[in-house]
Design an enzyme around this catalytic site. Structure first.
Site, PDB file in Angstrom:
ATOM      1  CG  ASP A 168      -2.052   1.071   1.009  1.00 37.61           C
ATOM      2  OD1 ASP A 168      -2.877   0.882   0.612  1.00 37.61           O
ATOM      3  OD2 ASP A 168      -1.855   2.101   1.697  1.00 37.61           O
ATOM      4  CG  ASN A 202      -4.577  10.861  -5.922  1.00 40.90           C
ATOM      5  OD1 ASN A 202      -3.916  11.074  -6.769  1.00 40.90           O
ATOM      6  ND2 ASN A 202      -5.135  10.101  -5.436  1.00 40.90           N
ATOM      7  CG  HIS A 211      -7.416  12.159  -8.962  1.00 44.80           C
ATOM      8  ND1 HIS A 211      -7.419  11.350  -8.198  1.00 44.80           N
ATOM      9  CD2 HIS A 211      -8.048  13.250  -8.557  1.00 44.80           C
ATOM     10  CE1 HIS A 211      -8.324  11.689  -7.066  1.00 44.80           C
ATOM     11  NE2 HIS A 211      -8.842  12.880  -7.217  1.00 44.80           N
ATOM     12  CG  ASP A 219      -4.510   7.924 -12.629  1.00 45.28           C
ATOM     13  OD1 ASP A 219      -5.004   7.349 -11.703  1.00 45.28           O
ATOM     14  OD2 ASP A 219      -4.997   8.444 -13.664  1.00 45.28           O
ATOM     15  CD  GLU A 264      -4.453   4.007  -1.533  1.00 49.12           C
ATOM     16  OE1 GLU A 264      -4.775   4.577  -0.288  1.00 49.12           O
ATOM     17  OE2 GLU A 264      -5.511   3.981  -2.374  1.00 49.12           O
TER      18      GLU A 264
END
Length: 356
Positions: free
Chosen positions: A234, A242, A247, A251, A277
């Protein structure tokens, strides 16, 4: 003449039906070439040899010889599998043809031997220089028409030769082209099905396994592996990435992390995006020491890795939780790995914890 045409049409119907059935064992395999594994080329030779035999069983008997479209499966065997496939098919065909000889009438068998040699030898040599194309098959068909035409001319009187050779030429070229197109369309169809299946099991953003494929793999773990491990990965403070950069940058981080995890893992491991994530690494037949070694290697690599994004180079860390099989079901293994991940984050992040 009508009987001759009907016989050839029957051969074509049999040919297309059997080719469709014969293609099924190859549908999930790479395209067959003369450089493919020997086992696959031999299997192709056996299948095309059997197809030629069935065509022989439905051949047109004239003046002691049997006329059929055996040249098409033999030619296609050489086209896709090279001389190995063609030779296997020819041997199977000639063996059966010999067993069909009755009352010492060997003329048909001798002609079959000569036509097989005259067909398989030259097209096998040409296949070494020519690619698997429609034009190559056209050349092979022309050779087969010449070879079988000579045999028919030798065996039949002229009043039978002309209608037979006319029907044979039309059916040979038409049948070879149609059979080739059939096989190409079958291959294209199954490759499209495989592509769609792959898309259904691939995460659209990262290009690695998605949750569906991960769940399928975990469902098979208890059957396929005596021991295994699950590692949950994680990203620490991913929401901050973000919120700060947007975002699109998030990504970029997810994509690069996915590639990094695949690069660090072994080929037998399955790496996938489990959600958001969070990533999951499935390690079948893994020893406990291997789990800690891989997880620590990933943690250290990520902490120093420069993630190139549209906002520039970013540095992130990850927390990892894992569980090694201890005679419990996979759902429990996943639950313990998730608990270990939770404790790794609660302990300060950028940590790895292996569930006891």
């Amino acid at each position: 003449m009508l009987t001759i045409i009907n016989s050839f049409f029957l051969n074509l119907c049999i040919l297309f039906t059997l080719f469709t059935i014969s293609f099924l064992p190859f549908r999930n395999r790479p395209r067959l070439t003369p450089k493919s594994p020997l086992k696959g080329r031999i299997l192709l030779g056996v299948q095309t040899g059997v197809v030629a035999l069935i065509l022989l069983a439905n051949a047109l008997p004239l003046e002691g010889i049997l006329i059929d479209l055996r040249s098409i499966p033999i030619s296609l065997a050489v086209l896709f599998g090279g001389w190995v496939s063609g030779t296997v098919a020819a041997v199977i065909f000639l063996t059966a043809r010999f067993l069909m000889v009755t009352d010492g009438a060997y003329i048909g068998f001798y002609l079959a031997v000569l036509t097989m040699i005259g067909l398989v030898l030259p097209i096998s040599l040409l296949r070494l220089k020519l690619d698997n194309t429609r034009n190559t098959l056209l050349i092979f068909t022309t050779i087969s028409v010449a070879v079988f035409g000579a045999a028919i001319y030798y065996a039949l009187p002229l009043q039978l030769f002309y209608p037979v050779i006319f029907a044979y030429v039309v059916m040979a070229y038409g049948g070879a082209y149609a059979a080739y197109r059939l096989l190409q369309e079958l291959r294209r169809h199954f490759e499209n099905v495989q592509h769609q299946q792959q898309l259904a099991r691939t995460d659209a953003l990262t290009g690695i396994a998605n949750r569906r494929l991960l769940n399928e793999a975990m469902a098979n773990l208890n059957v396929e592996a005596k021991e295994y491990a699950l590692i949950l990965v994680d990203i620490d403070h991913f929401k901050r990435v973000n919120d700060t950069y947007g975002h699109d940058v998030g990504d970029d981080v997810l994509r690069e992390l996915g590639m990094l995890l695949v690069a660090e893992s072994e080929e037998r491991h399955l790496v996938g995006r489990f959600g958001g994530e969070e990533f999951l690494i499935i390690m079948p037949n893994a020893k406990k020491a291997e789990v800690s070694c891989l997880a620590e290697s990933i943690r250290e690599k990520v902490s120093t890795f420069p993630f190139e994004t549209s906002a520039g180079t970013l540095h992130i860390t990850v927390s990892l939780g894992a569980c090694h099989l201890n005679d419990i079901e996979v759902d429990s293994v996943l639950k313990h790995a998730d608990e270990a991940l939770y404790h790794a984050k609660e302990s300060g992040r950028n940590r790895f914890i292996l569930a006891s």
